[in-house]
Design a protein around this motif. Structure first.
Motif, mmCIF file in Angstrom:
data_model
loop_
_atom_site.group_PDB
_atom_site.id
_atom_site.type_symbol
_atom_site.label_atom_id
_atom_site.label_comp_id
_atom_site.label_asym_id
_atom_site.label_seq_id
_atom_site.Cartn_x
_atom_site.Cartn_y
_atom_site.Cartn_z
ATOM 1 N N HIS A 60 47.392 33.040 34.458
ATOM 2 C CA HIS A 60 48.343 33.526 34.593
ATOM 3 C C HIS A 60 49.599 33.031 33.691
ATOM 4 C CE1 HIS A 60 51.721 35.983 36.443
ATOM 5 N NE2 HIS A 60 52.385 35.040 36.828
ATOM 6 N N TYR A 61 49.494 31.611 33.369
ATOM 7 C CA TYR A 61 50.773 31.007 32.672
ATOM 8 C C TYR A 61 50.507 31.004 31.152
ATOM 9 C CZ TYR A 61 52.717 29.865 37.263
ATOM 10 O OH TYR A 61 53.354 29.957 38.658
ATOM 11 N N LEU A 62 50.832 31.941 30.428
ATOM 12 C CA LEU A 62 50.401 31.970 29.049
ATOM 13 C C LEU A 62 51.561 31.640 28.315
ATOM 14 C CD1 LEU A 62 47.970 34.878 28.932
ATOM 15 C CD2 LEU A 62 47.611 32.519 28.800
ATOM 16 N N VAL A 76 49.277 40.861 30.720
ATOM 17 C CA VAL A 76 48.043 41.263 29.901
ATOM 18 C C VAL A 76 47.133 42.302 30.758
ATOM 19 C CG1 VAL A 76 46.020 40.246 28.878
ATOM 20 C CG2 VAL A 76 48.161 38.956 28.688
ATOM 21 N N VAL A 77 46.893 42.134 31.885
ATOM 22 C CA VAL A 77 46.182 42.845 32.593
ATOM 23 C C VAL A 77 46.785 44.328 32.568
ATOM 24 C CG1 VAL A 77 45.047 43.368 34.714
ATOM 25 C CG2 VAL A 77 45.336 41.188 34.024
ATOM 26 N N VAL A 132 40.520 33.277 29.117
ATOM 27 C CA VAL A 132 41.730 33.138 28.879
ATOM 28 C C VAL A 132 42.549 31.906 29.446
ATOM 29 C CG1 VAL A 132 44.176 34.524 28.336
ATOM 30 C CG2 VAL A 132 41.861 35.655 28.105
ATOM 31 N N ASP A 133 42.883 30.953 28.515
ATOM 32 C CA ASP A 133 43.877 29.839 29.163
ATOM 33 C C ASP A 133 44.580 29.245 28.039
ATOM 34 O OD1 ASP A 133 44.325 27.004 30.422
ATOM 35 O OD2 ASP A 133 43.289 28.161 32.001
ATOM 36 N N ASP A 134 45.986 29.046 28.316
ATOM 37 C CA ASP A 134 46.987 28.403 27.349
ATOM 38 C C ASP A 134 46.376 27.033 26.877
ATOM 39 O OD1 ASP A 134 47.701 27.265 29.654
ATOM 40 O OD2 ASP A 134 49.571 26.752 28.820
ATOM 41 N N VAL A 174 42.433 33.060 37.421
ATOM 42 C CA VAL A 174 41.967 31.830 37.325
ATOM 43 C C VAL A 174 43.202 30.848 37.014
ATOM 44 C CG1 VAL A 174 40.690 29.883 36.548
ATOM 45 C CG2 VAL A 174 39.575 32.290 36.728
ATOM 46 N N THR A 175 44.168 30.535 37.831
ATOM 47 C CA THR A 175 45.385 30.132 37.731
ATOM 48 C C THR A 175 45.892 29.122 38.721
ATOM 49 O OG1 THR A 175 47.716 30.905 37.149
ATOM 50 C CG2 THR A 175 46.233 32.060 38.687
#
Length: 226
Positions: A56-58, A66-67, A7-9, A82-83
């Motif tokens: 973290h930054y979405l 989300v968690v 998950v990564d923006d 991973v942020t």
């Protein structure tokens, strides 16, 4: 195979992280998501995901949100953050919400590989089942923390880094470089160098102790105690 949701923006970063995951034996990328809503949809559509690499930054929600929603929905999928978020508040919140590890961007492949390999070792230990003696419990809890400093700068020793880290983690309060040196057997200058590294990477927090005269003494406390 350990199935991973990345998950990564940033789609480019997500592809790079996915490629890193695929290079580690025993791991397979089950899917990618670029926002919070998509991540939750993927988790519903891919029920066998074992691990989420969570930014973290979405754009629509934070990774920690989300968690939280994952847990509310009953998903017990493991999470490694991973942020680029490196503030202590976010790190502490990630721990409280059950993140197993926290990897700060930017990082090299070796940093992610070390954490994935430690995660695989943790799963192997837990899959054994049964009861655990204290030594086994210590090994389970230490499986991920053993990869705490995989990307040390040139000239730094992993053994010394681990000595300093554990001394600071086990301390009841802030310690000076001299106190760390006394506990670990390294020189004061060496202790100071490793303490500064822990501070730069967000694992330790610098505090100042003012005396009657002269310069204040630099003291360090493990970030989760700050």
């Amino acid at each position: 195979m350990i199935e991973v949701l990345v998950v990564d923006d940033d789609t480019r970063v997500a592809r790079v992280n996915a490629a890193y995951v695929e290079k580690v034996p025993g791991f397979h990328v089950a899917g990618e998501a670029h926002n919070a809503a998509e991540a939750l949809r993927q988790l519903e559509a891919l029920p066998h995901v074992d691990l989420v690499l969570m930014d973290h930054y979405l754009p629509d929600e934070t990774g920690l949100a989300v968690v939280q929603e994952m847990r509310r929905r009953g998903h017990q999928t493991d999470v490694i953050m991973v942020t680029a978020a490196r503030d202590v508040t976010t790190v502490q919140a990630a721990m409280r919400h059950g993140a197993l590890q926290y990897l700060v961007k930017p990082f090299a492949f070796a940093g992610l590989r070390a954490r994935l390999e430690a995660y695989a070792e943790l799963r192997r230990t837990l899959d054994g089942g049964g009861e655990a003696e204290q030594a086994e419990v210590d090994r389970i809890f230490g499986a991920l923390s053993s990869s705490a400093e995989p990307d040390l700068p040139k000239g730094h020793s992993p053994t010394t880094a681990e000595l300093v880290r554990r001394s600071l983690m086990n301390a009841e309060g802030p310690l000076s470089a001299q106190e760390i040196a006394d506990r670990t057997g390294v020189s004061r200058q060496t202790a100071q160098r490793y303490l500064k590294l822990l501070e730069r990477t967000g694992r330790a927090r610098l505090t100042l102790k003012y005396g009657d005269a002269g310069r204040p003494e630099h003291r360090y406390v493990w970030a989760t105690r700050a």
